[in-house]
Motif scaffolding. Structure first.
Motif, PDB file in Angstrom:
ATOM      1  N   SER A 148       0.773  -1.573  -0.106  1.00 18.36           N
ATOM      2  CA  SER A 148      -0.527   0.073   0.038  1.00 18.36           C
ATOM      3  C   SER A 148       0.688   1.817   0.172  1.00 18.36           C
ATOM      4  O   SER A 148       2.148   1.143   0.572  1.00 18.36           O
ATOM      5  N   LYS A 149       0.418   2.030  -0.568  1.00 13.67           N
ATOM      6  CA  LYS A 149       0.940   3.405  -0.371  1.00 13.67           C
ATOM      7  C   LYS A 149       0.845   3.899   0.724  1.00 13.67           C
ATOM      8  O   LYS A 149       1.694   4.912   0.933  1.00 13.67           O
ATOM      9  N   ASP A 150      -0.167   3.947   1.426  1.00 17.44           N
ATOM     10  CA  ASP A 150      -0.500   4.404   2.592  1.00 17.44           C
ATOM     11  C   ASP A 150       0.271   3.866   4.064  1.00 17.44           C
ATOM     12  O   ASP A 150       0.592   3.618   5.137  1.00 17.44           O
ATOM     13  N   LYS A 207       8.974   5.910  -0.375  1.00 17.61           N
ATOM     14  CA  LYS A 207       9.868   5.187  -1.320  1.00 17.61           C
ATOM     15  C   LYS A 207      10.065   3.600  -1.638  1.00 17.61           C
ATOM     16  O   LYS A 207       9.804   2.749  -0.196  1.00 17.61           O
ATOM     17  N   ILE A 225       3.273  -1.406  -5.913  1.00 13.93           N
ATOM     18  CA  ILE A 225       2.247  -0.457  -5.630  1.00 13.93           C
ATOM     19  C   ILE A 225       1.013  -0.658  -5.364  1.00 13.93           C
ATOM     20  O   ILE A 225       0.925  -0.467  -6.657  1.00 13.93           O
ATOM     21  N   GLU A 264       0.878  -1.711   6.610  1.00 10.03           N
ATOM     22  CA  GLU A 264       0.707  -1.554   5.805  1.00 10.03           C
ATOM     23  C   GLU A 264      -0.828  -1.844   5.567  1.00 10.03           C
ATOM     24  O   GLU A 264      -1.267  -0.665   5.219  1.00 10.03           O
TER      25      GLU A 264
END
Length: 85
Positions: free
Chosen positions: A2-4, A20, A26, A60
């Motif tokens: 997850s980008k979060d 990053k 992602i 995540e």
């Protein structure tokens, strides 16, 4: 991934965002392995933390399922650390 995704200092509850990722997709992109024996190296990079011993959680998805990439009570010992510049 997850980008979060974030890491959290267990004692202070301070969170550090992932900034990053290398070698891993992602979400919503996906990587499909050819078999359950395949593996892959990857790296996650986060905002800088204080340079002291700590216990962290790698999260995540908050309140996630067993399929999410959540790991708890990871010990970070400064004597084992490598500073990346």
């Amino acid at each position: 991934m997850s980008k979060d995704t974030f890491i959290e200092n267990v004692e202070t509850k301070k969170r550090y965002k992932m900034i990053k990722a290398s070698g891993i997709t992602i979400a919503p992109q996906k990587h499909n392995f050819q078999s359950n024996k395949d593996w892959q190296y990857y790296s996650l990079f986060f905002e800088p933390m204080e340079l002291k011993d700590a216990v962290i959680n790698l999260i995540e998805i908050e309140n996630g399922t067993p399929n999410d990439f959540n790991y708890y009570n990871i010990e970070i010992n400064l004597s084992d650390a490598i500073e990346m510049v």
